[in-house]
Design a protein around this motif. Structure first.
Motif, PDB file in Angstrom:
ATOM      1  N   UNK B 325       1.560   5.492  -9.671  1.00 46.42           N
ATOM      2  CA  UNK B 325       1.576   6.339 -10.850  1.00 46.42           C
ATOM      3  C   UNK B 325       1.923   5.834 -12.038  1.00 46.42           C
ATOM      4  N   UNK B 326       2.669   4.631 -11.999  1.00 45.39           N
ATOM      5  CA  UNK B 326       2.854   3.966 -13.249  1.00 45.39           C
ATOM      6  C   UNK B 326       1.940   3.515 -14.148  1.00 45.39           C
ATOM      7  N   UNK B 327       0.731   3.458 -13.685  1.00 46.10           N
ATOM      8  CA  UNK B 327      -0.474   3.106 -14.377  1.00 46.10           C
ATOM      9  C   UNK B 327      -1.118   4.344 -15.146  1.00 46.10           C
ATOM     10  N   UNK B 328      -0.501   5.390 -14.919  1.00 47.39           N
ATOM     11  CA  UNK B 328      -1.188   6.619 -15.662  1.00 47.39           C
ATOM     12  C   UNK B 328      -0.992   6.464 -17.292  1.00 47.39           C
ATOM     13  N   UNK B 329      -0.060   5.666 -17.573  1.00 53.41           N
ATOM     14  CA  UNK B 329       0.102   5.223 -19.159  1.00 53.41           C
ATOM     15  C   UNK B 329       0.356   3.803 -19.177  1.00 53.41           C
ATOM     16  N   UNK B 330       0.553   3.261 -20.274  1.00 54.45           N
ATOM     17  CA  UNK B 330       0.672   4.006 -21.569  1.00 54.45           C
ATOM     18  C   UNK B 330      -0.771   4.211 -22.334  1.00 54.45           C
ATOM     19  N   UNK B 331      -1.902   3.691 -21.629  1.00 55.65           N
ATOM     20  CA  UNK B 331      -3.194   3.714 -22.273  1.00 55.65           C
ATOM     21  C   UNK B 331      -3.759   5.214 -21.907  1.00 55.65           C
ATOM     22  N   UNK B 332      -4.434   5.626 -22.658  1.00 52.63           N
ATOM     23  CA  UNK B 332      -5.251   6.952 -22.354  1.00 52.63           C
ATOM     24  C   UNK B 332      -6.304   6.597 -21.133  1.00 52.63           C
ATOM     25  N   UNK B 333      -5.984   7.216 -20.040  1.00 52.16           N
ATOM     26  CA  UNK B 333      -6.820   6.975 -18.936  1.00 52.16           C
ATOM     27  C   UNK B 333      -7.118   8.210 -18.432  1.00 52.16           C
ATOM     28  N   UNK B 334      -8.643   8.616 -18.537  1.00 55.17           N
ATOM     29  CA  UNK B 334      -8.847  10.077 -17.897  1.00 55.17           C
ATOM     30  C   UNK B 334      -9.045  10.271 -16.605  1.00 55.17           C
ATOM     31  N   UNK B 335      -9.353   9.082 -15.867  1.00 56.10           N
ATOM     32  CA  UNK B 335      -9.749   9.118 -14.769  1.00 56.10           C
ATOM     33  C   UNK B 335      -9.227   7.916 -13.760  1.00 56.10           C
ATOM     34  N   UNK B 336      -8.315   8.357 -12.479  1.00 60.97           N
ATOM     35  CA  UNK B 336      -7.646   7.369 -11.987  1.00 60.97           C
ATOM     36  C   UNK B 336      -7.761   7.750 -10.659  1.00 60.97           C
ATOM     37  N   UNK B 337      -7.867   7.000  -9.723  1.00 61.64           N
ATOM     38  CA  UNK B 337      -7.937   7.050  -8.108  1.00 61.64           C
ATOM     39  C   UNK B 337      -7.072   5.988  -7.716  1.00 61.64           C
ATOM     40  N   UNK B 338      -6.130   6.488  -6.799  1.00 64.39           N
ATOM     41  CA  UNK B 338      -5.308   5.596  -6.020  1.00 64.39           C
ATOM     42  C   UNK B 338      -5.102   5.620  -4.468  1.00 64.39           C
ATOM     43  N   UNK B 339      -5.175   4.457  -3.722  1.00 66.56           N
ATOM     44  CA  UNK B 339      -5.105   4.714  -2.432  1.00 66.56           C
ATOM     45  C   UNK B 339      -3.836   3.575  -2.290  1.00 66.56           C
ATOM     46  N   UNK B 340      -3.134   4.009  -1.620  1.00 64.92           N
ATOM     47  CA  UNK B 340      -1.971   2.896  -1.458  1.00 64.92           C
ATOM     48  C   UNK B 340      -1.148   3.074  -0.031  1.00 64.92           C
TER      49      UNK B 340
END
Ligand code: FES
Ligand code: FES
Lengths: 154, 786
Positions: B325-340
């Motif tokens: 979740x901490x990659x959601x910012x600080x850059x504008x990032x419209x699409x993010x998928x995460x598998x942890x």
């Protein structure tokens, strides 16, 4: 078998019975109640137990109490004078060189010992002299600033 | 000039004179009459079934007062996240790592306690053990916890936007894999505690903890005591960095032993046990795929991460969420998928450590962004500025950047380091690199689900003498929170800092969730401010009645009462005050009405003046699973530039200089903010260059000391130039927010990027030891010639 030793701590004379395997740090902390000297590793790695033994900064966890027989020790409790904080202590407080404070007793004694031996040490001399005192909180920057800021006699 | 009289200054910390003189009391400095000494029996094996435990010889040893095992302790499960309580105080069926706790002894002295521990006979049936993610995930691998097949402790799957679709439209797609190593917090004070159970059934635990509140609850739950009978008191603590942010077996054992013996029981970890207990930074393996447009616009991030968790969950559920979740910012990032995935294995548990979950992820991504910038021939600074969010933006995973001085931080480090004059112009072997980062200013939700306030504070005015007493259960662990709160109280009340006396770290003072997730300045700070304002209002209300002046026409400043309109005759009050202090020669005779007089008059009219304050964040975040992790009322952020020298013959890296800018909202104590920034840099530098907890094939830590586990010394640290960027955080007290953890985020990637700038070789594995760097250089050379 306990053995009687005589030593001077912060200009006060003590006669105490110690175990042969007892370290100086344990004698100071647990037998004499001088808990200002800290104990972070008991292996000579961290410097939090630094005291000044006959004019030399040493890790008191590596010194046997027996080895202190007949010698003179200064601990953090011995730095303050009637006029208040020692200039090194004052500098550490003023410059924000203390965070958790667990390293501070040892750090301050190492710094004092350096300044006793060398006035106006250079930055690298400070770094070398204090490299055996670990601090995990400050990044050392304000400690160095503090040592540099201590008013020098000459 | 600051508009404030106390805060936003370099006030000297309230605790440091005591710390400079050795008077400050830490846990191991304490003794109590009749105190016993406790010791733990810990497993020598990484994975084994316990066939039998025979404590009879230990019990019969003269001087031994109590021996406890799971039979006495019971089997209440505990841990950090209630959903994943997977520990019992003592192992009952099997041990899961070298160091797992089996029994505890209390005796008249330490020697006897240790002797007794050695007399406890345990018969083990050794089980096959797994030590790596690969071993633990192999089909048919031995399972640590029966209810977690495949040794998967936790997995997280989330997608915001549509990553595959976005990637299909990208001009450049980059994939890299990055790995850090298991770290130790290496605070200088090992954990310790003293538990004392009295004849009325009250238990007091003194402990070197960051979280008296959570420890109180855990002790009560595990030992089946009413919470109201358990008090946790924190003396001065030699730092924690996250590892002291949950109840540990020492604390629980000491409490149990004290209950059994009716005597105070002291317990400590030695340095080896500190390493063996672990609970510090996980090893993360991140694989990230980032897609961008030609102009550098970041479109999508696909992210896969494995966490080497160790034997128990500890904070790990939050960690695996934070890592994404901490990659959601600080850059504008419209699409993010995460598998942890967090994987169990037979090593000590990992937990939370400064920059919880986000540090390795940030390092991986910020290095990748530099690689992308290079390919697009855009400067790393331009790429970042182009994509940077601004205050008021919300990330794709619903984190609200209510203030964000990120651009200002970048500009500040760019100027402060003379980046433009250096970038691309340094000789070979010298490099400069930059990175950004951000972090929560307090977790939006407590660790256990609850509607609790996150902090409550009492400000009580002394009945005479004009001193404000601040009582907070928050935890001063070195960061300077006591001073911060004394300053906030003084400012809000209108009195001088020296007129405030603050007591903290005691669960009897109220609720405070403690020192973790960089929460105290904002959260406890709010509660302190509210309590001080409450006390102030009560004093002014009495004055208003007595003097017939509306409250709005009065103010308190510098411990003096100010009347905004006209001359107010307060001689009657002054005379009353003087009459109460006949014979005193320091009664105020002329000049403005003092707070000392006013608060006495208020007391005479109302009885004790007690102001109360509380804080709870508003409901934050989205509705998806795991949406709570990463939420915060505010985010601190920072940019750093590292300058390094790399000796290509030896692979030795020297960090020459760090320029660090951090947006902490309004800096309550400027010196303390700098201190957090400098400390963060040193911890990040250690992780980048030296730090790795290592194990042998049987699961023993082989560098469990501060010589072999190397942290930065004074000789390793460069000059750090700290620049404080002050935004005004709308959700913070006086506009303040965090600094303690956000400040570590850019350090590692800034160094990684500087190393690449120096040698033209990317390093994707930490720590960057000379050997690793040397081999990477050789490998790159081979690639070029071959
Ligand atoms: S306790 Fe002596 S050097 Fe660490
Ligand atoms: S101030 Fe915490 S170890 Fe130095």
């Amino acid at each position: 078998m306990k053995k009687l030793i005589n030593l001077t701590i912060n200009d006060q004379h003590y006669e105490v019975a110690v175990e042969p395997n007892q370290t100086l740090v344990d004698l100071l902390r647990y037998q004499l109640g001088l808990t200002g000297t800290k104990k972070g590793c008991e292996m000579g790695d961290c410097g939090s137990c630094t005291v000044i033994l006959d004019g030399k900064a040493v890790n008191s966890c590596l010194v046997l109490a027996l080895q202190a027989d007949g010698r003179s020790i200064q601990t953090i409790e011995g730095l303050e004078t009637g006029e208040g904080l020692h200039p090194v202590q004052e500098a550490f407080v003023e410059k924000g060189a203390i965070q958790c404070g667990f390293c501070s007793s040892g750090m301050i004694l190492s710094a004092k010992n350096l300044l006793d031996q060398k006035s106006n040490p250079s930055e690298i001399e400070i770094r070398r002299a204090l490299a055996g005192n670990l601090c995990r909180c400050t990044g050392y920057q304000k400690i160095i600033e503090a040592v540099k800021s201590v008013p020098q006699a000459n | 000039m600051s508009e404030y009289t106390v805060i936003n200054s370099r006030a000297v910390r309230v605790d440091t004179p005591d710390k400079a003189t050795g008077k400050a009391v830490f846990i191991d400095d304490m003794t109590m009459p009749g105190m016993l000494y406790g010791a733990l029996l810990q497993s020598p094996l990484a994975h084994a079934r316990i066939v039998s435990i025979d404590t009879s010889k230990a019990r019969n040893l003269p001087g031994v007062k109590s021996v406890v095992t799971a039979a006495e302790a019971g089997l209440v499960k505990y841990g950090v996240s209630p959903a994943r309580y997977d520990e019992t105080l003592f192992c009952h069926e099997k041990v899961r790592y070298v160091g797992d706790d089996i029994a505890a002894v209390a005796a008249v002295d330490m020697e006897t306690a240790l002797k007794a521990v050695s007399l406890i006979e345990v018969e083990y049936e050794e089980l096959p053990a797994v030590f790596t993610i690969e071993e633990a995930m192999k089909a048919g691998a031995p399972v640590l916890h029966d209810n977690y097949p495949g040794n998967i402790c936790a997995e997280v799957h989330s997608e915001f936007g549509n990553v595959e679709e976005a990637l299909a439209d990208c001009d450049l797609i980059k994939t890299t894999t990055f790995q850090n190593k298991r770290q130790d917090a290496a605070f200088i004070e090992p954990q310790g505690c003293i538990a004392s159970y009295d004849l009325s059934g009250n238990l007091t635990l003194y402990s070197s903890t960051q979280v008296p509140h959570y420890v109180q609850r855990t002790v009560a739950m595990v030992l089946k005591l009413p919470v109201g009978k358990v008090r946790v008191v924190k003396p001065y603590v030699g730092a924690g960095f996250g590892i002291k942010a949950s109840a540990n077996p020492l604390e629980l054992s000491a409490c149990l032993l004290s209950m059994k013996t009716g005597k105070p029981v002291k317990m400590n970890y030695n340095r080896e046990q500190v390493f063996q207990y672990g609970r510090a930074r996980h090893q993360f393996t991140h694989t990230m795929t980032t897609g961008v447009k030609k102009d550098g616009t970041i479109m999508a991030l696909k992210h896969l991460c494995y966490l080497d968790g160790g034997a128990y969950s500890s904070f790990g559920i939050a960690t695996v969420y934070y890592a994404g979740s901490l990659l959601g910012g600080p850059y504008k990032l419209p699409n993010m998928k995460y598998d942890g995935y967090r994987i169990y294995n037979n090593k000590p548990a990992c937990g939370a450590m400064r920059g919880h979950g986000g540090v390795a992820a940030r390092a991986c991504w910020e290095q990748q962004l530099d690689m992308i910038a290079e390919e697009l021939k855009i400067s790393p600074i331009e790429l970042r500025l182009k994509n940077m969010m601004v205050a008021g933006d919300v990330t794709c995973n619903d984190l609200n950047m209510s203030s964000l001085g990120m651009k200002e931080c970048i500009e500040a480090v760019k100027d402060g380091s003379e980046w433009t004059a250096k970038k691309g112009k340094l000789p070979k072997g010298k490099g400069i690199g930059m990175a950004c980062g951000f972090f929560v200013s307090g977790a939006g939700y407590p660790i256990y689900r609850s509607d609790t306030f996150h902090g409550t504070v009492i400000v009580k005015l002394t009945e005479d003498g004009g001193t404000a007493l601040v009582y907070t259960a928050s935890a001063e662990i070195g960061q300077g929170s006591d001073t911060t709160f004394a300053m906030i109280a003084a400012e809000a009340l209108g009195i001088r800092l020296e007129d405030v006396r603050l007591e903290s770290g005691d669960t009897d003072f109220g609720v405070d969730l403690g020192a973790y997730s960089s929460r105290q300045t904002l959260m406890t700070g709010h509660a302190v401010k509210e309590a001080a304002e409450d006390a102030r209002r009560q004093v002014l209300e009495v004055l208003a009645k007595e003097l017939n002046v509306p409250v709005e026409n009065m103010d308190i400043k510098n411990s003096l009462i100010e009347f905004k309109q006209g001359n107010v005759d307060f001689t009657g009050l002054r005379t009353r005050y003087s009459k109460e202090h006949r014979g005193w020669n320091d009664n105020p005779a002329d000049g403005p009405l003092t707070f000392r007089e006013a608060s006495r008059i208020a007391y005479l009219s109302k009885g004790s003046i007690v102001g109360t304050g509380k804080y709870k964040p508003p409901e934050l975040g989205g509705k998806y699973k795991g949406a709570t992790v990463g939420t915060s009322p505010a985010y601190g952020c920072s940019a750093q530039i590292a300058e390094v020298t790399v000796d290509e013959e030896t692979g030795q890296i020297t960090v020459d200089r760090i320029t660090d800018a951090h947006d902490c909202g309004l800096a309550i104590n400027v010196t303390s903010v700098e201190g957090q920034m400098e400390g963060s840099v040193s911890m990040g530098l250690g992780e980048a260059l030296f730090e790795e907890v290592k194990f042998d094939k049987k699961g023993h830590v082989i560098n469990a000391d501060l010589a072999e586990y190397k942290i930065p010394t004074m000789l390793d640290m460069p000059q750090i130039k700290t620049i404080i960027v002050e935004s005004n955080e709308p959700n913070g007290p006086f506009g303040a927010k965090e600094v303690g953890e956000g400040a570590i985020m850019p350090t590692i990637p800034a160094i990684l990027n500087a190393v690449y700038d120096a040698i033209g070789v990317r390093i994707h594995e930490l720590p960057m030891t000379p050997e690793r760097v040397y081999l990477a250089i050789q490998e790159a050379k081979k690639g070029k010639t071959g």
